[in-house]
Scaffold this motif. Structure first.
Motif, mmCIF file in Angstrom:
data_model
loop_
_atom_site.group_PDB
_atom_site.id
_atom_site.type_symbol
_atom_site.label_atom_id
_atom_site.label_comp_id
_atom_site.label_asym_id
_atom_site.label_seq_id
_atom_site.Cartn_x
_atom_site.Cartn_y
_atom_site.Cartn_z
ATOM 1 N N PHE A 3 0.819 -1.218 0.000
ATOM 2 C CA PHE A 3 0.000 0.000 0.000
ATOM 3 C C PHE A 3 0.857 1.275 0.000
ATOM 4 N N GLU A 23 -1.534 -6.400 1.297
ATOM 5 C CA GLU A 23 -1.275 -5.834 -0.030
ATOM 6 C C GLU A 23 -2.584 -5.526 -0.760
ATOM 7 N N THR A 25 -5.542 -5.403 -3.490
ATOM 8 C CA THR A 25 -6.093 -6.359 -4.454
ATOM 9 C C THR A 25 -5.913 -5.740 -5.854
ATOM 10 N N THR A 47 -18.543 -7.651 -6.232
ATOM 11 C CA THR A 47 -18.280 -7.657 -4.800
ATOM 12 C C THR A 47 -17.335 -8.803 -4.485
ATOM 13 N N GLY A 48 -16.438 -8.577 -3.555
ATOM 14 C CA GLY A 48 -15.492 -9.636 -3.198
ATOM 15 C C GLY A 48 -14.104 -9.377 -3.777
ATOM 16 N N LYS A 51 -13.483 -3.917 -4.102
ATOM 17 C CA LYS A 51 -13.817 -2.690 -4.846
ATOM 18 C C LYS A 51 -14.196 -1.526 -3.928
ATOM 19 N N ALA A 53 -12.888 -0.649 -1.007
ATOM 20 C CA ALA A 53 -11.653 0.034 -0.604
ATOM 21 C C ALA A 53 -11.022 0.740 -1.799
ATOM 22 N N ASP A 309 -21.328 -8.604 2.805
ATOM 23 C CA ASP A 309 -19.911 -8.828 3.006
ATOM 24 C C ASP A 309 -19.712 -9.563 4.327
ATOM 25 N N ALA A 338 -12.041 -12.358 -1.283
ATOM 26 C CA ALA A 338 -10.682 -11.801 -1.288
ATOM 27 C C ALA A 338 -9.628 -12.913 -1.326
HETATM 28 P P1 AMP Z 1 -15.599 -5.756 -1.400
HETATM 29 O O1 AMP Z 1 -15.288 -6.292 -2.766
HETATM 30 O O2 AMP Z 1 -15.365 -4.299 -1.321
HETATM 31 O O3 AMP Z 1 -16.975 -6.162 -0.958
HETATM 32 O O4 AMP Z 1 -14.550 -6.421 -0.379
HETATM 33 C C1 AMP Z 1 -14.550 -7.782 -0.089
HETATM 34 C C2 AMP Z 1 -13.778 -8.121 1.169
HETATM 35 O O5 AMP Z 1 -12.386 -8.005 0.963
HETATM 36 C C3 AMP Z 1 -14.080 -7.257 2.387
HETATM 37 O O6 AMP Z 1 -14.264 -8.117 3.490
HETATM 38 C C4 AMP Z 1 -12.854 -6.430 2.596
HETATM 39 O O7 AMP Z 1 -12.662 -6.130 3.963
HETATM 40 C C5 AMP Z 1 -11.773 -7.340 2.067
HETATM 41 N N1 AMP Z 1 -10.600 -6.606 1.518
HETATM 42 C C6 AMP Z 1 -10.629 -5.484 0.769
HETATM 43 N N2 AMP Z 1 -9.376 -5.132 0.413
HETATM 44 C C7 AMP Z 1 -8.555 -6.061 0.942
HETATM 45 C C8 AMP Z 1 -7.127 -6.247 0.918
HETATM 46 N N3 AMP Z 1 -6.331 -5.409 0.267
HETATM 47 N N4 AMP Z 1 -6.615 -7.311 1.582
HETATM 48 C C9 AMP Z 1 -7.441 -8.171 2.228
HETATM 49 N N5 AMP Z 1 -8.792 -8.058 2.290
HETATM 50 C C10 AMP Z 1 -9.330 -7.016 1.646
#
Ligand code: AMP
Length: 425
Positions: A3, A23, A25, A47-48, A51, A53, A309, A338
């Motif tokens: 990051f 790290e 995604t 989702t997953g 996206k 973040a 989630d 993830a």
């Molecule tokens: P999302 O696709 O935004 O619904 O995120 C799916 C899941 O991945 C959520 O539980 C996040 O907390 C987790 N997550 C997001 N970014 C990361 C990352 N870089 N490393 C590990 N987990 C992550």
């Protein structure tokens, strides 16, 4: 990549570290630098993939930079998302990644009294996460003013259109200044999304994250054939067989979800249901008890489960097979988040064989079946049709060798010819 290489400020890096992310995604790696540069983005990501973040982190950093000049807290960023559950999850993500910067995120959605939301808005907002209906309602009441918005995010755009929000979304966009940075996220890119993207984005950078099918390959998938009336017993059998900690069960209807959950409770399995007929309070409570492992099973309909989630979901069960193959991918994507592995089990009855075939065609693979279960015999008895194969054996071999993914499943093969299959593990 880590990051730090994304040029993030210290308080955000600290929050990411606290979340346990080591790290970025792929979508984060691609989207964060582009968004920090102020460019519009059109991203295909489900989702997953991380996206949330991918847009939340750069947005917090951009707003933090401008924070000193912003005395009065006016809405500067708007995130539009289709469901209440997604809205809440996005708000929680903003609060987690933004815990060491002084930026205020507020969430609004329908189905609950507006009072608490209005009180929260009156204390000032930097980032507003909203579902379209309640947002328009509060704009109409002059409680919300979008004329200071600089950042607009349309999340799960395909879903918003599917749910009939096209007009509402267009109206909301009409209240946002034209001079802004816009990001559109969508799992799929049908024609109406492309049209929407063309009308709201300026020279967007296109980001496409690994096709859904690749994600699916990371998830272990199994089929259990069972006649309809044995499905609940089969579910209880599976839950008793292994101590899966968190199990998400998909039912086709709200009534079905209630019934399954009730029967599980009658058999001493802690279970709650989540669907459109439940009040927002009941849904939030069920989700929170499930997430904190106080309830082992959550029985959901597709709309209610979309985008949920839930970390480390051990097992997803398709109690009823989905009508649309794409839904199968969305459902099983609740496990293996993830990059974590997961297990997805589908119960297939005689009436659902055509749905299974459509799904296998869509994902380009045959899903392995588990025969070693107490209800398999009933199923074979009800469907067994002893047909002679019409294809010469060596022709089949040639076909499979040239394209193994096109191998056709053969559900009615005589039982004696079936290879022995071990129990699911
Ligand atoms: P999302 O696709 O935004 O619904 O995120 C799916 C899941 O991945 C959520 O539980 C996040 O907390 C987790 N997550 C997001 N970014 C990361 C990352 N870089 N490393 C590990 N987990 C992550």
């Amino acid at each position: 990549m880590n990051f730090k290489e994304l040029n993030l400020i210290e308080p955000i890096l600290r929050a990411i570290d606290k979340e346990g992310y080591t790290e970025p995604t792929p979508i984060q790696e691609e989207a964060i630098p582009v968004l920090l540069e102020g460019k519009d983005v059109l991203a295909s990501a489900q989702t997953g993939t991380g996206k949330t973040a991918a847009f939340a982190i750069p947005l917090l950093q951009l707003l933090n930079k401008q924070g000193s000049t912003q005395k009065e807290k006016k809405i500067q960023a708007l995130i539009l998302t289709p469901t209440r559950e997604l809205a809440t999850q996005i708000m929680e993500s903003f609060r987690a990644y933004g815990q060491f910067v002084s930026i205020r995120t507020v969430v609004i959605f329908g189905g609950v009294s507006q009072k608490a939301q209005v009180d929260s808005l009156s204390r000032g907002v930097d980032i507003l996460v909203a579902t379209p209906g309640r947002l328009l309602d509060l704009i109409g009441q002059k409680i919300i003013d979008l004329s200071f918005v600089k950042y607009l995010i349309l999340d799960e755009a395909d879903r918003m259109l599917d749910m009939g929000f096209a007009k509402d979304v267009a109206k909301v966009i009409g209240f946002v200044p034209k001079q802004r940075q816009t990001m559109l996220f969508s799992a799929t890119m049908p024609q109406d999304i492309v049209k929407l993207a063309n009308s709201v984005l300026k020279n967007p950078i296109r980001i496409q994250i690994t096709p859904v099918e690749t994600t699916v390959e990371a998830i272990k998938q199994k089929i259990y054939f069972a006649i309809k009336k044995n499905k609940t017993r089969l579910l209880i059998h599976l839950l008793n067989e292994k101590p899966y900690p968190s199990v998400l069960v998909f039912a086709r209807t709200k009534h079905g979800a209630n019934k399954i959950s009730k029967e599980l409770r009658a058999n001493h399995v802690q279970s709650m249901e989540i669907h459109g007929n439940k009040s927002q309070g009941a849904r939030t409570e069920a989700l929170s008890l499930f997430k904190t492992r106080q309830v082992r099973v959550l029985v959901a309909t597709d709309i209610a489960a979309r985008g949920l989630d839930i970390e480390e979901l051990a097992l997803v069960v398709n109690y009823d097979m989905p009508e649309v193959p794409e839904t199968y991918i969305h459902r099983i994507g609740r496990t293996g988040r993830a990059g974590l592995g997961g297990l997805a089990i589908s119960f297939v009855s005689d009436e659902e064989l055509h749905l299974l075939k459509a799904i296998e065609k869509h994902i380009g693979m045959q899903i392995g079946q588990v025969k070693a279960h107490p209800y398999h015999e009933d199923f074979t008895a009800s469907t067994f049709v002893p047909t002679k194969p019409v294809v010469k054996p060596n022709m089949t071999v040639m076909k499979n060798r040239s394209n193994p993914s096109k191998k056709k499943p053969n559900y009615n093969r005589p039982k004696t010819n079936r290879p022995k299959q071990s129990k699911d593990n």
